[in-house]
Design an enzyme around this catalytic site. Structure first.
Site, PDB file in Angstrom:
ATOM      1  N   GLY A 138       0.843  -1.202   0.000  1.00  0.00           N
ATOM      2  CA  GLY A 138       0.000   0.000   0.000  1.00  0.00           C
ATOM      3  C   GLY A 138       0.870   1.240   0.000  1.00  0.00           C
ATOM      4  N   ILE A 165      -9.139  -0.805  -6.543  1.00  0.00           N
ATOM      5  CA  ILE A 165      -8.923  -0.040  -7.764  1.00  0.00           C
ATOM      6  C   ILE A 165     -10.224   0.662  -8.221  1.00  0.00           C
ATOM      7  CG2 ILE A 165      -8.070  -0.136 -10.148  1.00  0.00           C
ATOM      8  CD1 ILE A 165      -5.998  -0.780  -7.823  1.00  0.00           C
ATOM      9  N   ASN A 247       1.253  15.497  -7.746  1.00  0.00           N
ATOM     10  CA  ASN A 247       0.814  16.814  -7.260  1.00  0.00           C
ATOM     11  C   ASN A 247      -0.631  17.085  -7.635  1.00  0.00           C
ATOM     12  OD1 ASN A 247       3.179  17.543  -6.018  1.00  0.00           O
ATOM     13  ND2 ASN A 247       4.037  18.531  -7.833  1.00  0.00           N
ATOM     14  N   GLY A 249      -2.946  14.920  -8.357  1.00  0.00           N
ATOM     15  CA  GLY A 249      -3.836  14.015  -7.623  1.00  0.00           C
ATOM     16  C   GLY A 249      -4.108  14.539  -6.218  1.00  0.00           C
ATOM     17  N   GLN A 286     -26.196  29.045  21.092  1.00  0.00           N
ATOM     18  CA  GLN A 286     -24.778  29.405  20.897  1.00  0.00           C
ATOM     19  C   GLN A 286     -23.908  28.189  20.560  1.00  0.00           C
ATOM     20  OE1 GLN A 286     -23.648  31.518  24.442  1.00  0.00           O
ATOM     21  NE2 GLN A 286     -24.528  33.444  23.716  1.00  0.00           N
ATOM     22  N   GLU A 370      -3.973   8.427  -2.410  1.00  0.00           N
ATOM     23  CA  GLU A 370      -3.056   9.509  -2.839  1.00  0.00           C
ATOM     24  C   GLU A 370      -2.064   9.834  -1.722  1.00  0.00           C
ATOM     25  OE1 GLU A 370      -3.007  10.883  -5.858  1.00  0.00           O
ATOM     26  OE2 GLU A 370      -4.956  10.359  -6.696  1.00  0.00           O
ATOM     27  N   SER A 373      -2.565  10.329   5.399  1.00  0.00           N
ATOM     28  CA  SER A 373      -2.150  11.520   6.172  1.00  0.00           C
ATOM     29  C   SER A 373      -0.767  11.318   6.771  1.00  0.00           C
ATOM     30  CB  SER A 373      -3.162  11.807   7.289  1.00  0.00           C
ATOM     31  OG  SER A 373      -4.324  12.384   6.756  1.00  0.00           O
TER      32      SER A 373
HETATM   33  C1  LIG Z   1     -11.783   4.363  -1.899  1.00  0.00           C
HETATM   34  C2  LIG Z   1     -10.380   4.022  -2.294  1.00  0.00           C
HETATM   35  C3  LIG Z   1      -9.994   4.089  -3.634  1.00  0.00           C
HETATM   36  C4  LIG Z   1      -8.703   3.721  -4.002  1.00  0.00           C
HETATM   37  N1  LIG Z   1      -8.364   3.739  -5.340  1.00  0.00           N
HETATM   38  C5  LIG Z   1      -7.152   3.282  -5.714  1.00  0.00           C
HETATM   39  C6  LIG Z   1      -6.813   3.200  -7.108  1.00  0.00           C
HETATM   40  O1  LIG Z   1      -7.613   3.561  -7.985  1.00  0.00           O
HETATM   41  N2  LIG Z   1      -5.599   2.716  -7.446  1.00  0.00           N
HETATM   42  C7  LIG Z   1      -4.677   2.296  -6.503  1.00  0.00           C
HETATM   43  O2  LIG Z   1      -3.592   1.883  -6.882  1.00  0.00           O
HETATM   44  N3  LIG Z   1      -4.964   2.364  -5.183  1.00  0.00           N
HETATM   45  C8  LIG Z   1      -6.183   2.847  -4.761  1.00  0.00           C
HETATM   46  N4  LIG Z   1      -6.489   2.904  -3.420  1.00  0.00           N
HETATM   47  C9  LIG Z   1      -5.534   2.398  -2.450  1.00  0.00           C
HETATM   48  C10 LIG Z   1      -4.772   3.480  -1.699  1.00  0.00           C
HETATM   49  O3  LIG Z   1      -3.878   4.119  -2.531  1.00  0.00           O
HETATM   50  C11 LIG Z   1      -4.090   2.795  -0.497  1.00  0.00           C
HETATM   51  O4  LIG Z   1      -5.126   2.416   0.392  1.00  0.00           O
HETATM   52  C12 LIG Z   1      -3.085   3.678   0.202  1.00  0.00           C
HETATM   53  O5  LIG Z   1      -1.930   3.821  -0.582  1.00  0.00           O
HETATM   54  C13 LIG Z   1      -2.680   3.138   1.578  1.00  0.00           C
HETATM   55  O6  LIG Z   1      -2.297   1.798   1.499  1.00  0.00           O
HETATM   56  P1  LIG Z   1      -2.961   0.715   2.497  1.00  0.00           P
HETATM   57  O7  LIG Z   1      -4.421   0.933   2.472  1.00  0.00           O
HETATM   58  O8  LIG Z   1      -2.437  -0.611   2.112  1.00  0.00           O
HETATM   59  O9  LIG Z   1      -2.476   1.116   3.942  1.00  0.00           O
HETATM   60  P2  LIG Z   1      -1.007   0.773   4.670  1.00  0.00           P
HETATM   61  O10 LIG Z   1       0.047   1.210   3.757  1.00  0.00           O
HETATM   62  O11 LIG Z   1      -1.075  -0.659   5.070  1.00  0.00           O
HETATM   63  O12 LIG Z   1      -1.121   1.685   5.901  1.00  0.00           O
HETATM   64  C14 LIG Z   1      -1.914   1.377   7.050  1.00  0.00           C
HETATM   65  C15 LIG Z   1      -1.664   2.475   8.090  1.00  0.00           C
HETATM   66  O13 LIG Z   1      -0.275   2.500   8.444  1.00  0.00           O
HETATM   67  C16 LIG Z   1       0.262   3.794   8.199  1.00  0.00           C
HETATM   68  N5  LIG Z   1       1.654   3.671   7.732  1.00  0.00           N
HETATM   69  C17 LIG Z   1       2.132   2.913   6.713  1.00  0.00           C
HETATM   70  N6  LIG Z   1       3.447   3.071   6.605  1.00  0.00           N
HETATM   71  C18 LIG Z   1       3.810   3.979   7.551  1.00  0.00           C
HETATM   72  C19 LIG Z   1       5.050   4.594   7.932  1.00  0.00           C
HETATM   73  N7  LIG Z   1       6.196   4.336   7.289  1.00  0.00           N
HETATM   74  N8  LIG Z   1       5.034   5.460   8.967  1.00  0.00           N
HETATM   75  C20 LIG Z   1       3.878   5.767   9.590  1.00  0.00           C
HETATM   76  N9  LIG Z   1       2.684   5.230   9.275  1.00  0.00           N
HETATM   77  C21 LIG Z   1       2.653   4.349   8.272  1.00  0.00           C
HETATM   78  C22 LIG Z   1      -0.637   4.426   7.144  1.00  0.00           C
HETATM   79  O14 LIG Z   1      -0.607   5.839   7.164  1.00  0.00           O
HETATM   80  C23 LIG Z   1      -2.006   3.882   7.564  1.00  0.00           C
HETATM   81  O15 LIG Z   1      -2.506   4.659   8.614  1.00  0.00           O
HETATM   82  C24 LIG Z   1      -7.768   3.304  -3.018  1.00  0.00           C
HETATM   83  C25 LIG Z   1      -8.141   3.288  -1.663  1.00  0.00           C
HETATM   84  C26 LIG Z   1      -9.428   3.641  -1.307  1.00  0.00           C
HETATM   85  C27 LIG Z   1      -9.805   3.608   0.154  1.00  0.00           C
END
Ligand SMILES: Cc1cc2nc3c(=O)[nH]c(=O)nc-3n(C[C@H](O)[C@H](O)[C@H](O)COP(=O)(O)OP(=O)(O)OC[C@H]3O[C@@H](n4cnc5c(N)ncnc54)[C@H](O)[C@@H]3O)c2cc1C
Length: 391
Positions: A138, A165, A247, A249, A286, A370, A373
């Protein structure tokens, strides 16, 4: 500078062309908004609305005139995304991915690839998706494992699984990042154009909490053969190609979140004025005013932040940190705002079909794709301090 009585006050800061652009987009979005409840319920985007979105500047705006686009500024494309977010975040998400696909084709496509994929995309005849995320890769995109094995014919055979995706259930091609050699790490990652008809990849729906009308799927590649002519850009340059659209995105998500905040402000204000408790409208208490004022301050601040980042990009500056700041600030603000909007509605704001309930769910999405946070914070920290805290 032009404004009309009914125009939002913040449009007064925009030039004439931009005001006309957002007014036209808002007109079309207002027209299609009645399709929203059924689309959310059925979890299906009415794809017939997409050509109309292109006509008012979505997707085409992000592409230069030479490639058949409108060549809008970053600020103008972001303004469109604010309108989409205000209307319906599923549209913003869908348009964002279509724009990303178009941008990558414009940046790296051969003239043949532009003819086969980009021109039909800009004409609304073909739709695309973009896949980097996998179940085990991810935030750490460079660890992706989808394999692109080179065959003696020069074609590639793709094996692997992509996750979450957007657009994959109805679009007929995608840009897939896969590795030609896992031993090369990021330098093995390559972008491929994969067609549904030709390759036979499989799509599995992943019903999601937010943006329910947008398509969200896993895409499975079980030995899908892709011709050498469908490599997008250079072999081994897939990740750096994806970074070229990072950028815009992030700016698009920021602007869409501002639209969510604006919609929350409008809905919560209308409810506070019309709902009576203790013999007077909620608006007269308020503590309810505090909720509404906080929403307004966040919406206004988010707008200033994304527009400043967009203007910096338009000036030609490297605005990567500002786009990260904008994505971080606006997506977190949208969540705070949506929570407050639910509070103004009380129990009604937690019921399906209520606008605050939808905004609350849709805002929740924005802090994850994208770059989460946390990843934005780490990139900002690295830029400020010169030390990476990612690994
Ligand atoms: C509605 C939706 C649409 C999407 N569409 C697409 C798409 O079209 N194409 C595509 O390729 N992807 C898509 N995604 C995937 C998205 O890009 C990923 O979910 C994202 O990159 C995060 O990866 P992950 O969900 O595996 O979380 P992880 O990478 O497993 O992260 C889990 C948690 O750990 C934290 N974390 C991870 N590494 C670190 C670090 N080094 N230090 C501190 N914290 C960390 C993260 O911030 C998060 O809070 C989509 C996701 C959603 C929810």
């Amino acid at each position: 500078m032009i404004t009309r009585d009914a125009d939002p006050a913040h449009w007064a800061q925009l030039d004439h062309d931009s005001v006309e652009l957002v007014r036209r987009a808002r007109g079309y979005l207002d027209e299609i908004a009645p399709l929203l409840p059924a689309a959310e319920r059925d979890r299906a985007l009415p794809v017939g609305i997409i050509p109309g979105l292109l006509d008012v500047g979505f997707v085409r705006g992000a592409i230069g005139v030479r490639d058949g686009g409108l060549g809008l500024s970053h600020l103008q494309t972001a303004l469109l995304m604010e309108e989409a977010g205000r209307c319906w975040a599923s549209i913003r998400t869908t348009a964002n991915i279509l724009s990303l696909v178009a941008e990558l084709l414009s940046a790296a496509g051969s003239s043949e690839q532009k003819r086969r994929f980009l021109r039909p995309l800009l004409a609304g005849q073909r739709l695309g998706w973009f896949a980097v995320t996998e179940p085990e890769a991810g935030s750490d995109a460079a660890s992706l494992a989808t394999l692109a094995e080179r065959l003696p014919t020069g074609s590639y055979r793709l094996t692997g699984r992509k996750a979450y995706i957007t657009n994959a259930s109805y679009a007929d091609f995608g840009i897939v990042l896969a590795t030609v050699d896992p031993g090369l790490g990021a330098r093995g990652i390559t972008a491929f154009l994969v067609e549904h008809g030709a390759g036979g990849y499989r799509v599995m729906a992943r019903p999601q909490l937010p943006v329910r009308a947008a398509s969200c799927c896993d895409v499975l590649f079980d030995g899908v053969v892709v011709p050498a002519g469908n490599v997008l850009g250079d072999v081994g340059r897939g990740l750096s190609l994806a970074m070229r659209a990072i950028n815009s995105g992030r700016l698009n998500v920021s602007a869409g979140c501002t639209g969510i905040a604006q919609a929350a402000l409008e809905a919560a204000s209308a409810h506070a004025v019309s709902r009576t408790q203790f013999g007077k409208p909620l608006a007269g208490f308020q503590l309810v005013q505090q909720l509404i004022a906080d929403i307004a301050v966040q919406a206004n601040a988010a707008r200033q932040v994304y527009q400043a980042a967009a203007r910096l990009l338009d000036s030609g500056a490297d605005a990567r940190v500002e786009c990260s700041m904008s994505k971080y600030f606006c997506s977190e603000a949208a969540n705070q705002v949506a929570t407050r909007a639910v509070q103004v509605f009380g129990a009604a704001g937690l019921m399906e079909g209520n606008v605050a309930e939808r905004l609350f769910r849709d805002a929740r999405e924005a802090t994850i794709p994208e770059g989460t946070s946390q990843m934005q914070v780490l990139q900002i920290g690295q830029a400020l301090l010169g030390v990476s805290a990612v690994r």
